[in-house]
Design an enzyme around this catalytic site. Structure first.
Site, mmCIF file in Angstrom:
data_model
loop_
_atom_site.group_PDB
_atom_site.id
_atom_site.type_symbol
_atom_site.label_atom_id
_atom_site.label_comp_id
_atom_site.label_asym_id
_atom_site.label_seq_id
_atom_site.Cartn_x
_atom_site.Cartn_y
_atom_site.Cartn_z
ATOM 1 N N CYS A 125 0.830 -1.200 0.000
ATOM 2 C CA CYS A 125 0.000 0.000 0.000
ATOM 3 C C CYS A 125 0.869 1.257 0.000
ATOM 4 C CB CYS A 125 -0.922 -0.014 1.221
ATOM 5 S SG CYS A 125 -1.921 1.471 1.327
ATOM 6 N N CYS A 139 -0.397 4.133 2.081
ATOM 7 C CA CYS A 139 -0.237 3.981 3.534
ATOM 8 C C CYS A 139 1.219 4.242 3.927
ATOM 9 C CB CYS A 139 -0.580 2.557 3.990
ATOM 10 S SG CYS A 139 -2.060 1.867 3.275
ATOM 11 N N ASP A 140 2.152 3.714 3.144
ATOM 12 C CA ASP A 140 3.551 3.682 3.586
ATOM 13 C C ASP A 140 4.502 4.558 2.776
ATOM 14 O OD1 ASP A 140 2.762 1.788 5.451
ATOM 15 O OD2 ASP A 140 3.029 0.141 4.039
#
Ligand code: NDP
Length: 334
Positions: free
Chosen positions: A156, A159-160
């Site tokens: 992701c 997300c990261d």
């Protein structure tokens, strides 16, 4: 007599299995909180089915891991995935949907009302169940990938990606997800390698154009991942170029982050003892409906749609599932 009245639904008097507290009974239970689950909830709540929705492991579903959604009708300027899902949740709640934390971990559809266990402990029974559990990101299955999950390997980018600001990263995949992840990372990172196993991208033309015109993205066609290496955290990846061909060579990329974008697996495992799926795990629905092979159990969204897998198509099937459930409950007198 309707088609469904001819079907025998085994009745169960058992409302309390292995617990001293009374089991809650729900008329319309929705599992999963992506666009399919919330749309089903909006329609079910407006039809007075008093739906309860369990949000699952990823409240809001996959859209909460994406950035800008530009193709959901009604948002000419686009909207973030998180905002869209918050809006859908509010809309479902406005009509009385009971939105709860928790994930279905086991079901028993062998007798009616159907049994569903939440978080391995709470047993509930339901007259109708709408499965909207979506799909989960796939991994390559390499040992080294497992080793560095959370230490440089991620599925992701939104997300990261932030952790890789100014660094070099790689994205694996050739579809729209991979293109989107690569573009997102290009906005943060120094360099993005897009590792594609075929000599072409599967992504839509508009996404391909964006990838090819971004100077930070280098597309490596016909490369497969051999292994990720590092020292506690990812430091690089070894690729095989032209695997199986006479000019096969190994390529070493120094990178700090390795992102997977190679598709998804439908979240249907707990239903498989009862609900028919295809060979890849997608739930099979009957004709142009959301009925599964189990009467009163419906499926919508990415868990049953391997073809379109869009937020808007998931929402469409969610609507159909709620309508199918409402008609079925009424025909069964439940
Ligand atoms: P796709 O199934 O479309 O693409 C998966 C990609 O990963 C393919 O290029 C595939 O390669 C590659 N792949 C699969 N397994 C491996 C492997 N083991 N090693 C290397 N590469 C592998 O999945 P997506 O998640 O990209 O997209 C799913 C759906 O969602 C699509 O319909 C897409 O259009 C849609 N989508 C739309 C977006 C948007 O409109 N903004 C954003 C994201 C997704 P190969 O081609 O060789 O099979």
């Amino acid at each position: 007599m309707s088609f469904f009245k001819k079907m025998e639904i085994p009745k169960s008097e058992e409302r309390n299995e292995g617990s001293s507290s009374p089991t809650e009974h729900i008329r319309c239970l929705i599992l999963g909180s992506g666009p399919a689950g919330y749309t089903a909830a909006i329609y079910a709540a407006r039809a007075n089915l008093k739906p309860v929705i369990y949000q699952g492991l990823q409240p809001g579903g996959q859209l909460t891991t994406t950035t800008e959604v530009e193709n959901f009708p009604g948002y000419p300027e686009g909207i973030t995935g998180t905002e869209l899902m918050e809006d859908l949740k509010k809309q479902a709640e406005r009509f009385g949907t009971d939105v709860r934390w928790g994930m279905a971990t086991k079901v028993n559809f062998s007798s009616h009302p159907y049994k569903v266990w939440i978080d391995d402990k709470t047993l509930i029974t339901a007259d109708a169940v709408i499965i909207a559990t979506g799909a989960t990101a796939k991994y390559l299955g390499l040992e080294s990938e497992e080793k560095y999950k959370g230490s440089g390997v991620s599925a992701c980018a939104t997300c990261d990606g932030f952790f890789y600001k100014g660094k070099d990263v790689a994205v694996v995949g050739g579809g729209d997800s991979a293109a989107e992840e690569a573009l997102y990372l290009a906005g943060l990172c120094n360099k993005v390698y897009l590792i594609v196993r075929k000599p072409f991208l599967r992504a839509s033309k508009i996404m391909q154009q964006r990838v090819f015109s971004n100077p930070k993205i280098e597309v490596l066609f016909e490369h497969v991942t051999k292994e990720i290496y590092g020292d506690g955290v990812v430091q690089g990846v070894r690729l095989i170029k032209h695997q199986g061909q006479p000019d096969e060579t190994e390529v070493d990329l120094k990178i700090d982050g390795f992102f997977l974008a190679i598709g998804h697996t439908p979240n249907s495992d707990i239903f498989k003892p009862y609900v028919e799926t295809d060979e890849t795990g997608y739930i099979i629905t009957k004709g142009n409906t959301t009925h599964t092979n189990v009467p009163g159990v419906f499926a919508c969204g990415d868990v049953m749609d391997k073809t379109y897998r869009q937020a808007i198509t998931a929402a469409g099937t969610g609507c159909r599932a709620a309508i199918d459930a409402e008609r079925w409950l009424s025909e069964m007198g439940l």
